[in-house]
Motif scaffolding. Structure first.
Motif, mmCIF file in Angstrom:
data_model
loop_
_atom_site.group_PDB
_atom_site.id
_atom_site.type_symbol
_atom_site.label_atom_id
_atom_site.label_comp_id
_atom_site.label_asym_id
_atom_site.label_seq_id
_atom_site.Cartn_x
_atom_site.Cartn_y
_atom_site.Cartn_z
ATOM 1 N N PRO A 1 7.227 9.852 6.310
ATOM 2 C CA PRO A 1 7.993 9.272 5.201
ATOM 3 C C PRO A 1 7.047 8.703 4.147
ATOM 4 N N LEU A 2 7.456 8.719 2.901
ATOM 5 C CA LEU A 2 6.592 8.287 1.812
ATOM 6 C C LEU A 2 6.233 6.811 1.909
ATOM 7 N N PHE A 3 7.169 5.977 2.433
ATOM 8 C CA PHE A 3 6.852 4.552 2.520
ATOM 9 C C PHE A 3 5.705 4.300 3.490
ATOM 10 N N TRP A 4 5.599 5.159 4.529
ATOM 11 C CA TRP A 4 4.503 4.987 5.492
ATOM 12 C C TRP A 4 3.177 5.381 4.851
ATOM 13 N N ILE A 5 3.156 6.479 4.103
ATOM 14 C CA ILE A 5 1.933 6.883 3.400
ATOM 15 C C ILE A 5 1.529 5.800 2.404
ATOM 16 N N PHE A 6 2.515 5.269 1.679
ATOM 17 C CA PHE A 6 2.260 4.195 0.714
ATOM 18 C C PHE A 6 1.660 2.978 1.418
ATOM 19 N N SER A 7 2.165 2.646 2.591
ATOM 20 C CA SER A 7 1.686 1.478 3.340
ATOM 21 C C SER A 7 0.242 1.658 3.800
ATOM 22 N N VAL A 8 -0.068 2.837 4.324
ATOM 23 C CA VAL A 8 -1.437 3.096 4.795
ATOM 24 C C VAL A 8 -2.420 3.045 3.630
ATOM 25 N N LEU A 9 -2.066 3.674 2.523
ATOM 26 C CA LEU A 9 -2.948 3.650 1.348
ATOM 27 C C LEU A 9 -3.081 2.241 0.782
ATOM 28 N N SER A 10 -2.027 1.436 0.890
ATOM 29 C CA SER A 10 -2.098 0.053 0.427
ATOM 30 C C SER A 10 -3.110 -0.737 1.243
ATOM 31 N N LEU A 11 -3.124 -0.525 2.553
ATOM 32 C CA LEU A 11 -4.092 -1.202 3.410
ATOM 33 C C LEU A 11 -5.516 -0.808 3.030
ATOM 34 N N LEU A 12 -5.725 0.473 2.733
ATOM 35 C CA LEU A 12 -7.044 0.931 2.304
ATOM 36 C C LEU A 12 -7.405 0.329 0.946
ATOM 37 N N GLY A 13 -6.413 0.133 0.072
ATOM 38 C CA GLY A 13 -6.665 -0.518 -1.205
ATOM 39 C C GLY A 13 -7.097 -1.960 -1.021
ATOM 40 N N LEU A 14 -6.417 -2.680 -0.138
ATOM 41 C CA LEU A 14 -6.803 -4.063 0.164
ATOM 42 C C LEU A 14 -8.234 -4.118 0.686
ATOM 43 N N SER A 15 -8.558 -3.217 1.607
ATOM 44 C CA SER A 15 -9.908 -3.169 2.170
ATOM 45 C C SER A 15 -10.951 -2.937 1.095
ATOM 46 N N ASN A 16 -10.693 -1.951 0.227
ATOM 47 C CA ASN A 16 -11.664 -1.629 -0.811
ATOM 48 C C ASN A 16 -11.849 -2.792 -1.778
ATOM 49 N N GLY A 17 -10.756 -3.480 -2.124
ATOM 50 C CA GLY A 17 -10.863 -4.602 -3.040
ATOM 51 C C GLY A 17 -11.735 -5.714 -2.491
ATOM 52 N N ILE A 18 -11.569 -6.046 -1.212
ATOM 53 C CA ILE A 18 -12.353 -7.113 -0.593
ATOM 54 C C ILE A 18 -13.815 -6.721 -0.469
ATOM 55 N N VAL A 19 -14.058 -5.532 0.097
ATOM 56 C CA VAL A 19 -15.440 -5.104 0.349
ATOM 57 C C VAL A 19 -16.189 -4.872 -0.960
ATOM 58 N N ASN A 20 -15.519 -4.291 -1.938
ATOM 59 C CA ASN A 20 -16.148 -3.994 -3.222
ATOM 60 C C ASN A 20 -16.669 -5.267 -3.886
ATOM 61 N N ILE A 21 -15.796 -6.260 -4.078
ATOM 62 C CA ILE A 21 -16.216 -7.490 -4.739
ATOM 63 C C ILE A 21 -17.193 -8.268 -3.855
ATOM 64 N N GLY A 22 -17.004 -8.185 -2.540
ATOM 65 C CA GLY A 22 -17.903 -8.893 -1.635
ATOM 66 C C GLY A 22 -19.330 -8.381 -1.710
ATOM 67 N N LEU A 23 -19.492 -7.066 -1.668
ATOM 68 C CA LEU A 23 -20.838 -6.493 -1.726
ATOM 69 C C LEU A 23 -21.487 -6.733 -3.082
#
Length: 464
Positions: free
Chosen positions: A355-377
């Motif tokens: 379902p599209l909401f599940w794909i959206f949710s997984v990609l959202s988690l990856l977005g959160l991860s990238n935002g934290i790691v990107n600014i952190g590094l």
């Protein structure tokens, strides 16, 4: 070389920074807007997955070569001049690329575009270092984050527009940005003044060796789908060694390898950033194609789904900054790394029936991860370098991003060589799980120390 510094914030300073910021986003936007257009380009020019991989990776290869080169040229010939020339090259390529009669012409226009966008970041950072006195490193860090996070909006922008004008429209998007940046640049970036005491020395051999090693490594990675060309691997290793030894002896090298030797912690940060970029760009590259060809989504709906990465990356960034100011780098970076690991593991659950909401949710988690790691590094990087080293540090940081992009393009070419399907998507996800696992020990190691807060951000002395 430049006349004066702007020490207090004001309208002129904000408009100057706006001109630079608009120029800086052209590179990341143009590296990702093409991802949603790939099915149409592939169909029109009858391309294979390997062709697509080279079309995308060549942009990063050119950028990786020209970014440090143009940085040196801007120091000598004038940063404002190089900045404006970069905008002009992007404008020319954006006008002619939609007229491409074949793959070779499109590749040539993308090359010109890559050269132009590569001029904008180092010239822009040079202008900031020359004119912005207050919170200079904070401004540089903000521009770096702006450049990286804006990449996530590329698939959404192109996805919403392609249905209106086909794949050529992704090049026309550049014109309002170019025009605004050029007008503000002409008006608010002070004129260059030539420094007669400074001479420019070409490191021609270093440039050729660096370009060769990038091409050879890319060629080897692309050969893995057919079992691997190990002669090219041997040559790539040899050229890499020769490049290192040659640059190590140069007084003014093309790539300052001594900077890596003298700053082991910074070198590790670059490696972690390359690994993070592999995960981030692999998603930006593969998911739009997968959503269109496997789930049969329109480009518009694909763009909306891909918005999950950019929205959550942008949302978490200021929260992550405040978290780091209170507790240091260790726990935010580890949290981002673990979230990314969980995200890529969950990618294995996605298939053509998801379902599209599940794909959206997984990609959202990856977005959160990238935002934290990107600014952190990025913040962690500037806590390890002095103000005088911020220029070379930021330039090499962007180079490490291009290396990650090249590797992601190679993974895409190899994993999807036999087609876009669930099985190959899972194979790529397994590779990303391995990369994510490798990042965790690096984050633990790099945050064991107590970097000096030399970046002017007020971040705590204790990195933990």
């Amino acid at each position: 070389m430049l006349k004066s510094k702007i020490t207090a914030p004001g309208k002129s300073q904000k408009l100057l920074l706006t001109a630079i910021a608009l120029g800086v986003i052209l590179n990341p936007l143009n590296t990702t807007m093409i991802t949603v257009a790939i099915p149409d380009i592939k169909s029109e020019f009858l391309l294979t997955s390997k062709d697509i991989s080279w079309l995308i990776a060549s942009y990063f290869m050119v950028s990786a070569i020209f970014l440090p080169l143009i940085g040196k040229l801007s120091d000598y010939y004038g940063r404002k001049k190089i900045f404006i020339v970069g905008l002009l090259l992007v404008a020319i390529s954006s006008f002619t690329a939609p007229l491409s009669p074949n793959m070779e012409f499109l590749l040539g226009m993308r090359t010109i575009q890559a050269i132009g966008t590569s001029a904008l970041y180092p010239a822009g950072i040079g202008i900031v270092r020359s004119y912005i006195e207050t919170n200079q490193n904070r401004v540089i860090g903000t521009l770096s984050v702006f450049a990286t996070t804006s990449a996530a909006f590329g698939p959404t922008i192109s996805g919403l527009l392609i249905q209106q004008g086909g794949w050529p429209i992704i090049f026309y998007v550049n014109f309002p940005i170019i025009a605004t940046s050029a007008i503000l640049g002409f008006l608010f970036i002070p004129a260059d003044t030539k420094n007669s005491q400074k001479t420019f020395k070409w490191d021609g051999i270093g440039i050729i060796l660096f370009g060769s090693l990038i091409f050879l490594w890319m060629f080897f990675l692309q050969s893995l789908e057919n079992g691997g060309n190990y002669l090219s691997l041997a040559v790539a290793i040899l050229v890499s060694y020769v490049f290192y030894k040659f640059e190590n002896k140069k007084s003014e090298p093309f790539i300052n390898v001594n900077f890596f030797k003298k700053n082991i912690n910074i070198t590790l940060i670059y490696s972690l950033y390359s690994g993070t970029t592999i995960i981030f760009f692999s998603m930006l590259l593969s998911m739009p194609i997968y959503l269109q060809l496997v789930l049969n989504l329109t480009s518009k709906l694909t763009g909306i789904i891909m918005l999950s990465i950019s929205i959550f990356a942008m949302f978490i960034t200021p929260i992550a900054v405040r978290w780091m100011e209170k507790s240091g780098y260790r726990y935010p970076l580890l949290s981002g790394g673990i979230a990314g690991l969980i995200g890529v593991v969950l990618l294995l659950s996605i298939n053509h029936n998801s379902p599209l909401f599940w794909i959206f949710s997984v990609l959202s988690l990856l977005g959160l991860s990238n935002g934290i790691v990107n600014i952190g590094l990025q913040n962690l990087l500037y806590s390890f370098v002095s103000k005088s080293e911020s220029g070379i540090a930021s330039g090499l940081f962007m180079t490490s991003r291009f290396i990650g992009n090249i590797l992601a393009s190679s993974i895409f070419g190899v994993m999807f060589a036999t087609g876009i399907n669930d099985a190959n998507q899972n194979s790529m996800s397994i590779i990303l799980v391995i990369v994510s696992l490798a990042l965790i020990p690096g984050m633990l190691y790099i945050t064991r120390t107590k970097p000096s807060p030399r970046n002017g951000r007020g971040l705590p002395r204790n990195s933990r």
